[in-house]
Design an enzyme around this catalytic site. Structure first.
Site, PDB file in Angstrom:
ATOM      1  N   CYS A  80      57.905   3.667  16.648  1.00  0.00           N
ATOM      2  CA  CYS A  80      59.204   4.203  16.243  1.00  0.00           C
ATOM      3  C   CYS A  80      59.981   4.712  17.452  1.00  0.00           C
ATOM      4  CB  CYS A  80      59.035   5.304  15.200  1.00  0.00           C
ATOM      5  SG  CYS A  80      57.989   6.683  15.724  1.00  0.00           S
ATOM      6  N   HIS A  93      58.030  11.673  14.574  1.00  0.00           N
ATOM      7  CA  HIS A  93      58.627  10.384  14.207  1.00  0.00           C
ATOM      8  C   HIS A  93      60.028  10.295  14.786  1.00  0.00           C
ATOM      9  CE1 HIS A  93      59.375   6.774  11.935  1.00  0.00           C
ATOM     10  NE2 HIS A  93      60.403   7.310  11.318  1.00  0.00           N
TER      11      HIS A  93
END
Length: 881
Positions: free
Chosen positions: A291, A838
């Site tokens: 990510c 994230h």
């Protein structure tokens, strides 16, 4: 129609991936479209005869298996197979033949030409209806879907073997393929305008096989983009998607191809959630903790001039001979990936080839660990620059001394020298220039240089401060310990801590603070050097500050430690031993004192901890002669504890430590050794060389009940860090961060500057100024901090401008031709803690529309949600005035 093998090959089947080029050939997506639709767009233009020329292939049934198992083979082999025979006399491009009479004439066209044809049809429709112009988001794009084909090269060199398998395609797509490519009905003809099929035949066969190490019996798995032939995309009629049985999200004036769809490469056109088709709204699949990479790539993939550059013919500028570059492989992989992201109707892309190239040239990104998106961005920008550097031979340049010359002249000289060695799209768009000023603290020599920068790494002002909790203890027995939380410079010194603490506790002019660290109920170190760095104090340390009078004549410090009897069983017998507890207490004492003075002073210091109970005599005098009931200097005060730890029984053998009186012993600084008992009325030994007398007080059980032991033992940490608890969120403006970055500061001891005036290394002061601003300004907010003991992430909310970042007040060189105002167009966000978390991206897509890119999912997002404490990288573009 022809692709090249990727690294994701197994056995004799090779997958074609358009973001890969093992054979160093510019590979593009190929679209399968109705020939009539293609010819209508081509017929509207002139002077493009070369682009109209194509190769005709006629479909014929594949040679069936004729062995003894023919019947069984035909029953179980459900694949669709046929041959494409090249017509050698068909190079006229179809001008002299009737087009599309049977509806079975199709064309293979490259992606760029397909977009042009799509735009022509859209503009023609707009002209007829007087509507809006082409945006790539209309209903045309609803009919694009992928189809996997396996190609082989039969012995007959003028034909291709084609097989379409259920294994490679969704059931519905396989059914469509059977209708389109059926060779049992009317003749099927395919015109190749892409020009890539020539790689399979005589003039290219030898090179192709040599480069790609293929055998004639091997298959090549490729993905074909089918357009205009869908018969089951019913979203526009409001019906349910017949492909998967899941409801498809429909948007007005948009297609059903939605980014963020769920599924494999064969079925990810099935829409689950996200935003309807529009160019550039394509997600990136997460390959496993990638990510961080996806977030940075999406921000770059929406950088205006870079998009235009990589969608054009950028390969002409690749510099494979640059020793600082990566043989053009990083730029090629990034360019191919960006083209896939901007392909009309594209589904979420798996950036495997780019990831493998990245790991090859930057091993720190190998594997599937989480990394920093800013580190990836820095490497990628530098790698793209070197791969695309237009300078083939870098000249040597030396900047002349700037003394006596104007800054503008010196800065231009630095910049021209930089451009003479560095000239690429990255320099054109992303690089600016600093003015760096160093001043020698001794001879005041001033050195000015002008250095390029690719991005600004701004500190958050909160990183320059530190919150600390210290417990202040009075030494006159008048008040209980009080914890104070103060804010000090993170890189400050002990004198900063003492000054802030003095203000917080309102210490008098005649008082001073003695700071000490407590561990295991004893003082393990004194912090007395004002110049000591606060970095020596960790968050989990426990500090106390003793309030002392400044008058130190003929006095020394006495440090009291406490111990109590603890009962436990050893081999079935109940025994008692002494255990230390509580915070050491400190006071000043004259040199000539006796045991009674020690006892009186100790009881005076304990007064704030006394329980308000009936058995406690509240009216006792708290002077030096005060004693607690049952404790008298005349009563058997001379009975020491045997071995320093256990009190021996009396003649009857039943006397326990709980029946002992309060007793004092001279001890060491650790409170372990009991040198001698302090007798009431007898002179106490003088303090040692350190000027501190350490006394150990042994408490009887009845004495413990009269005092608040918990209060005496309570001592908070410098900063209490909890997994679920966060520090109070701070807020700061982006301009404040910029001011902190541009603030003058001394260099660290490890960054000493060699002064040409002194001919010595000096700890000079440094000042940065913005001199030349780039067209694209990337700002890195330094949320992560590292040191020997601690890794930390700051959750500070940075209030950054979205529509008008005005840097006019921070630019050193006023160029009236260029604007100093910027507009935000992308944000890379990091959510979560230091060790994981994230990454996502926010991207502006024109017309006030913002989208969130969360790996393969793409959603619209409101303007009010753009500013968060997760913002990590900010991407601004210059506003043209």
């Amino acid at each position: 129609m022809v692709g090249l093998p990727s690294e994701d090959s197994s056995d004799s089947t090779h997958r074609v991936d358009s973001d890969n080029s093992l054979c160093n050939i510019n590979d593009q997506r190929v679209y399968f479209v109705p020939l009539r639709w293609w010819k209508e767009a081509q017929g509207s233009t002139s002077g493009e005869s070369d682009s109209k020329r194509g190769i005709l292939y006629t479909a014929t049934p594949a040679t069936s298996y004729a062995g003894p198992m023919k019947l069984i083979n035909n029953i179980f082999n459900s694949d669709l197979s046929f041959n494409l025979r090249k017509e050698e006399d068909s190079l006229h491009g179809g001008e002299n033949s009737e087009v599309g009479v049977s509806g079975r004439d199709y064309a293979l066209v490259p992606g760029e030409m397909w977009v042009q044809a799509l735009k022509w049809h859209s503009d023609a429709k707009v002209a007829a209806k007087g509507g809006k112009s082409f945006s790539g988001a209309d209903d045309y794009m609803g009919d694009v879907y992928p189809l996997q084909l396996r190609l082989s090269i039969p012995r007959e060199t003028n034909s291709l073997g084609v097989k379409i398998s259920k294994k490679d395609n969704a059931v519905e797509l396989f059914k469509r393929a059977c209708k389109i490519f059926s060779v049992d009905s009317d003749q099927l003809r395919i015109w190749d305008f892409s020009g890539q099929t020539t790689l399979y035949f005589v003039n290219e066969r030898n090179r192709f096989l040599k480069d790609c190490h293929r055998q004639s019996d091997q298959e090549i798995l490729l993905e074909l983009q089918v357009y205009g032939l869908s018969d089951s995309m019913k979203c526009r009629e409001g019906r349910k998607d017949e492909i998967s049985g899941h409801p498809a999200n429909c948007f007005s004036g948009a297609s059903v191809l939605i980014n963020g769809c769920n599924g494999t490469a064969n079925s990810n056109f099935i829409c689950k959630s996200g935003e309807a088709g529009s160019l550039g709204l394509t997600g990136l699949q997460n390959l496993g903790n990638t990510c961080f990479m996806n977030s940075a790539i999406q921000c770059l993939a929406h950088t205006p001039k870079m998009v235009d550059y990589f969608l054009g013919d950028y390969s002409r500028e690749i510099n494979p001979d640059n020793p600082l570059g990566m043989n053009g492989e990083i730029s090629s992989a990034f360019g191919d990936l960006l083209r896939k992201l901007w392909a009309p109707g594209a589904t979420p892309v798996a950036p495997r080839t780019f990831k493998s190239k990245l790991a090859r040239f930057a091993p720190q990104f190998n594997g599937f660990n989480q990394h920093d998106s800013q580190e990836l961005l820095a490497f990628l920008l530098d790698g793209l620059h070197e791969d695309l550097n237009r300078v083939k031979s870098k000249p040597y340049s030396e900047v002349k001394d700037g003394e006596g010359r104007q800054d503008e002249e010196v800065a231009d000289e630095y910049w021209q020298n930089h451009l003479a060695r560095n000239d690429s799209i990255i320099v054109d768009v992303c690089q600016g220039q600093f003015k760096s000023t160093l001043v020698c603290p001794e001879c005041k020599k001033v050195s000015t240089t002008f250095d390029p920068f690719m991005y600004l790494s701004l500190p958050l002002p909160s990183t320059t401060l530190r919150t600390m909790t210290v417990t202040v203890i009075c030494t006159d027995g008048t008040s209980q310990p009080s914890p104070f939380t103060i804010t000090v410079p993170k890189s400050g010194k002990l004198e900063d801590l003492i000054q802030a603490l003095s203000v917080a506790c309102s210490s008098g002019a005649d008082e001073t603070l003695l700071v000490a660290e407590i561990y295991n109920n004893r003082i393990i170190r004194y912090l007395e050097e004002p110049a000591d760095s606060l970095s020596l104090i960790r968050d989990d340390d426990r500090l106390v500050a003793y309030r002392l009078n400044k008058d130190v004549d003929k006095t020394h410090l006495v440090v009291f430690m406490h111990q109590q009897a603890e009962k436990h069983y050893i081999r079935g017998e109940l025994t008692s031993s002494w255990k230390t507890f509580g915070i050491p207490l400190v006071a000043r004492l004259s040199n000539d004192v006796n045991g009674s003075d020690i006892q009186g002073l100790y009881l005076k210091l304990l007064n704030p901890f006394q329980e308000q109970a009936e058995e406690v005599l509240d009216d006792r005098d708290t002077s030096e002669s005060t004693v607690v009931e049952g404790i008298s200097p005349k009563e058997d005060a001379s009975s020491p504890v045997s071995n320093g730890f256990e009190k021996p029984p009396d003649a009857n053998g039943d006397v326990s430590p709980s029946e002992a009186e309060l007793q004092f012993y001279v001890t060491d600084e650790k409170g372990i050794v009991k040198d001698s008992q302090i007798i009431m009325g007898e002179t106490v030994p003088a303090a040692g060389v350190s000027g501190r007398l350490h006394v150990l007080a042994s408490w009887p059980e009845k004495f413990i009940k009269q005092y608040d032991i918990q209060l005496l033992s309570s001592l908070p940490q410098i900063f209490k860090s909890c997994f679920f608890a966060k520090r109070p969120q701070e807020s700061v403006s982006l301009y404040k961060c910029l001011q902190a970055f541009l603030m003058e500061e001394p260099l660290g001891p490890e960054d000493m500057w060699y002064c040409p005036g002194c001919k010595e290394h000096r700890q000079a002061s440094k000042k940065l100024d913005l001199w030349r601003l780039p067209e694209i300004l990337v700002i890195h907010l330094k949320r992560f901090s590292y040191n020997r003991f601690l890794k930390n992430k700051l959750e500070t909310f940075v209030d950054f401008p979205i529509d008008d970042l005005d840097l006019s007040n921070y630019i050193g060189y006023k160029n009236g031709e260029l604007s100093n105002r910027y507009m935000l167009y992308a944000v890379s966000n990091h959510y979560g803690s230091m060790g994981g978390g994230h990454y996502t991206a926010f991207v502006h897509h024109g017309g006030g529309r913002w989208y969130e890119f969360d790996d393969s999912h793409v959603y619209p997002i409101g303007l009010e949600k753009i500013k968060t404490s997760a913002a990590y990288l900010l991407f601004y573009r210059r506003v043209v005035e």
